[in-house]
Enzyme design. Structure first.
Site, PDB file in Angstrom:
ATOM      1  N   LYS A  10       0.895  -1.324  -0.002  1.00 38.15           N
ATOM      2  CA  LYS A  10       0.169  -0.108   0.184  1.00 38.15           C
ATOM      3  C   LYS A  10       0.829   1.252   0.008  1.00 38.15           C
ATOM      4  O   LYS A  10       2.258   1.155   0.339  1.00 38.15           O
ATOM      5  CB  LYS A  10      -0.876   0.125   1.244  1.00 38.15           C
ATOM      6  CG  LYS A  10      -1.923  -1.307   1.246  1.00 38.15           C
ATOM      7  CD  LYS A  10      -2.964  -1.227   2.419  1.00 38.15           C
ATOM      8  CE  LYS A  10      -3.988  -2.328   2.273  1.00 38.15           C
ATOM      9  NZ  LYS A  10      -4.996  -2.096   3.275  1.00 38.15           N
ATOM     10  N   TYR A  50     -12.418  -1.740  -3.326  1.00 37.26           N
ATOM     11  CA  TYR A  50     -12.782  -2.061  -1.805  1.00 37.26           C
ATOM     12  C   TYR A  50     -14.424  -1.684  -1.855  1.00 37.26           C
ATOM     13  O   TYR A  50     -14.902  -1.454  -0.562  1.00 37.26           O
ATOM     14  CB  TYR A  50     -12.142  -1.072  -1.116  1.00 37.26           C
ATOM     15  CG  TYR A  50     -10.743  -1.506  -0.566  1.00 37.26           C
ATOM     16  CD1 TYR A  50     -10.489  -2.749   0.315  1.00 37.26           C
ATOM     17  CD2 TYR A  50      -9.663  -0.995  -0.730  1.00 37.26           C
ATOM     18  CE1 TYR A  50      -9.324  -3.161   0.690  1.00 37.26           C
ATOM     19  CE2 TYR A  50      -8.539  -1.322  -0.590  1.00 37.26           C
ATOM     20  CZ  TYR A  50      -8.140  -2.462   0.241  1.00 37.26           C
ATOM     21  OH  TYR A  50      -6.887  -3.209   0.917  1.00 37.26           O
ATOM     22  N   ASN A 113      -1.883   0.440   6.894  1.00 42.96           N
ATOM     23  CA  ASN A 113      -1.455  -0.790   7.237  1.00 42.96           C
ATOM     24  C   ASN A 113      -0.560  -1.494   6.453  1.00 42.96           C
ATOM     25  O   ASN A 113      -0.537  -3.037   6.300  1.00 42.96           O
ATOM     26  CB  ASN A 113      -2.573  -1.863   7.752  1.00 42.96           C
ATOM     27  CG  ASN A 113      -3.789  -2.086   6.794  1.00 42.96           C
ATOM     28  OD1 ASN A 113      -3.355  -1.581   5.660  1.00 42.96           O
ATOM     29  ND2 ASN A 113      -4.795  -2.788   7.337  1.00 42.96           N
ATOM     30  N   HIS A 116      -2.320  -5.353   1.672  1.00 42.41           N
ATOM     31  CA  HIS A 116      -3.642  -6.115   1.647  1.00 42.41           C
ATOM     32  C   HIS A 116      -3.190  -7.630   1.250  1.00 42.41           C
ATOM     33  O   HIS A 116      -2.311  -7.757   0.690  1.00 42.41           O
ATOM     34  CB  HIS A 116      -4.265  -5.356   0.307  1.00 42.41           C
ATOM     35  CG  HIS A 116      -5.222  -6.215  -0.076  1.00 42.41           C
ATOM     36  ND1 HIS A 116      -6.629  -6.355   0.394  1.00 42.41           N
ATOM     37  CD2 HIS A 116      -5.316  -7.102  -1.178  1.00 42.41           C
ATOM     38  CE1 HIS A 116      -7.366  -7.284  -0.249  1.00 42.41           C
ATOM     39  NE2 HIS A 116      -6.627  -7.949  -1.279  1.00 42.41           N
ATOM     40  N   GLU A 127      -9.611  -9.911  -7.607  1.00 45.41           N
ATOM     41  CA  GLU A 127      -8.693  -8.843  -7.309  1.00 45.41           C
ATOM     42  C   GLU A 127      -7.398  -8.707  -8.253  1.00 45.41           C
ATOM     43  O   GLU A 127      -6.793  -7.869  -8.836  1.00 45.41           O
ATOM     44  CB  GLU A 127      -8.238  -8.706  -5.929  1.00 45.41           C
ATOM     45  CG  GLU A 127      -9.447  -8.626  -5.094  1.00 45.41           C
ATOM     46  CD  GLU A 127      -9.096  -8.686  -3.255  1.00 45.41           C
ATOM     47  OE1 GLU A 127      -9.989  -8.562  -2.669  1.00 45.41           O
ATOM     48  OE2 GLU A 127      -7.916  -9.235  -3.279  1.00 45.41           O
TER      49      GLU A 127
HETATM   50  P1  ATP Z   1      -7.209  -5.837   3.248  1.00 45.39           P
HETATM   51  O1  ATP Z   1      -8.456  -6.239   2.635  1.00 45.39           O
HETATM   52  O2  ATP Z   1      -6.537  -4.472   2.908  1.00 45.39           O
HETATM   53  O3  ATP Z   1      -6.166  -6.878   3.306  1.00 45.39           O
HETATM   54  P2  ATP Z   1      -7.946  -6.834   6.047  1.00 45.39           P
HETATM   55  O4  ATP Z   1      -8.672  -7.851   5.290  1.00 45.39           O
HETATM   56  O5  ATP Z   1      -7.172  -6.841   7.148  1.00 45.39           O
HETATM   57  O6  ATP Z   1      -7.413  -5.955   4.896  1.00 45.39           O
HETATM   58  P3  ATP Z   1     -10.602  -5.277   5.919  1.00 45.39           P
HETATM   59  O7  ATP Z   1     -11.728  -5.383   7.073  1.00 45.39           O
HETATM   60  O8  ATP Z   1     -10.806  -6.133   4.608  1.00 45.39           O
HETATM   61  O9  ATP Z   1      -9.334  -5.714   6.812  1.00 45.39           O
HETATM   62  O10 ATP Z   1     -10.489  -3.633   5.705  1.00 45.39           O
HETATM   63  C1  ATP Z   1      -9.896  -3.072   4.433  1.00 45.39           C
HETATM   64  C2  ATP Z   1      -8.995  -2.184   4.959  1.00 45.39           C
HETATM   65  O11 ATP Z   1      -9.717  -0.931   5.407  1.00 45.39           O
HETATM   66  C3  ATP Z   1      -7.851  -2.447   6.059  1.00 45.39           C
HETATM   67  O12 ATP Z   1      -6.826  -3.176   5.556  1.00 45.39           O
HETATM   68  C4  ATP Z   1      -7.699  -0.917   6.220  1.00 45.39           C
HETATM   69  O13 ATP Z   1      -6.708  -0.138   5.559  1.00 45.39           O
HETATM   70  C5  ATP Z   1      -8.890  -0.373   6.355  1.00 45.39           C
HETATM   71  N1  ATP Z   1      -9.883  -0.504   7.460  1.00 45.39           N
HETATM   72  C6  ATP Z   1     -10.323  -1.356   8.039  1.00 45.39           C
HETATM   73  N2  ATP Z   1     -10.996  -0.987   9.395  1.00 45.39           N
HETATM   74  C7  ATP Z   1     -10.606   0.245   9.394  1.00 45.39           C
HETATM   75  C8  ATP Z   1     -10.712   1.112  10.726  1.00 45.39           C
HETATM   76  N3  ATP Z   1     -11.439   0.599  11.807  1.00 45.39           N
HETATM   77  N4  ATP Z   1     -10.263   2.279  10.515  1.00 45.39           N
HETATM   78  C9  ATP Z   1      -9.403   2.417   9.505  1.00 45.39           C
HETATM   79  N5  ATP Z   1      -9.399   1.833   8.363  1.00 45.39           N
HETATM   80  C10 ATP Z   1      -9.800   0.706   8.321  1.00 45.39           C
HETATM   81 MG    MG Z   2      -9.800  -7.576   3.413  1.00 51.29          MG
END
Ligand code: ATP
Ligand code: MG
Length: 142
Positions: A10, A50, A113, A116, A127
């Site tokens: 990211k 997303y 974070n 992804h 994706e």
């Molecule tokens: P990713 O899909 O990016 O691999 P993930 O599966 O761990 O991450 P998801 O629940 O799919 O988490 O959320 C997608 C992304 O949205 C997260 O990686 C983060 O960047 C963002 N995100 C999720 N929850 C929060 C939150 N509470 N506050 C801010 N950003 C968030």
């Molecule tokens: Mg996810």
């Protein structure tokens, strides 16, 4: 059986100049890189990628962040790739992520974070198709 998953380095991690370290951690964990590029997406593309999170409180922040700079989409292959890659990156919130995970090492916050990872083989395929033509995936060529 070999499985594929889809990853993105990211914008926060690209800005921190840790693309090489993250790819090293991924390959040291036994993954093979089948396709990779550095690119940048628009807000509209980030919202489409997303879309499952549309309506959540963090959606606008997520779309702004994912379109804020260069990203590195990657197609990976390994036995049990989806689950093993999710284990390698750690929990969404780096503060809760296990020692040695990529998010623990490189992520700044729950939003920014570092990486992804697809949550299923099916989502990984979709994706991957979002970012790569079939012909760009080295493992698809004879
Ligand atoms: P990713 O899909 O990016 O691999 P993930 O599966 O761990 O991450 P998801 O629940 O799919 O988490 O959320 C997608 C992304 O949205 C997260 O990686 C983060 O960047 C963002 N995100 C999720 N929850 C929060 C939150 N509470 N506050 C801010 N950003 C968030
Ligand atoms: Mg996810």
């Amino acid at each position: 059986m070999k499985e594929r998953t889809f990853a993105i380095i990211k914008p926060d991690a690209v800005r921190k100049n840790v693309v090489g370290e993250i790819i090293a951690a991924i390959t040291q964990a036994g993954f093979t890189v089948l396709a990779m590029k550095m690119t940048r997406i628009s807000r509209a593309q980030a919202a489409e990628f997303y879309a499952v999170h549309r309506g959540r409180g963090f959606f606008d922040e997520l779309v702004d962040f994912m379109s804020s700079g260069a990203i590195v989409p990657i197609v990976l292959e390994k036995e049990n790739a989806v689950a093993d890659y999710r284990a390698l990156i750690g929990t969404t919130d780096p503060a809760e992520a296990a020692e040695g995970t990529i998010r623990r090492m490189f992520a700044s916050s729950k939003g920014e974070n570092a990486v992804h990872g697809s949550d299923s083989v099916e989502n990984g395929k979709n994706e991957t198709a979002f970012f790569f033509a079939e012909s760009e995936i080295a493992g698809n060529r004879a």
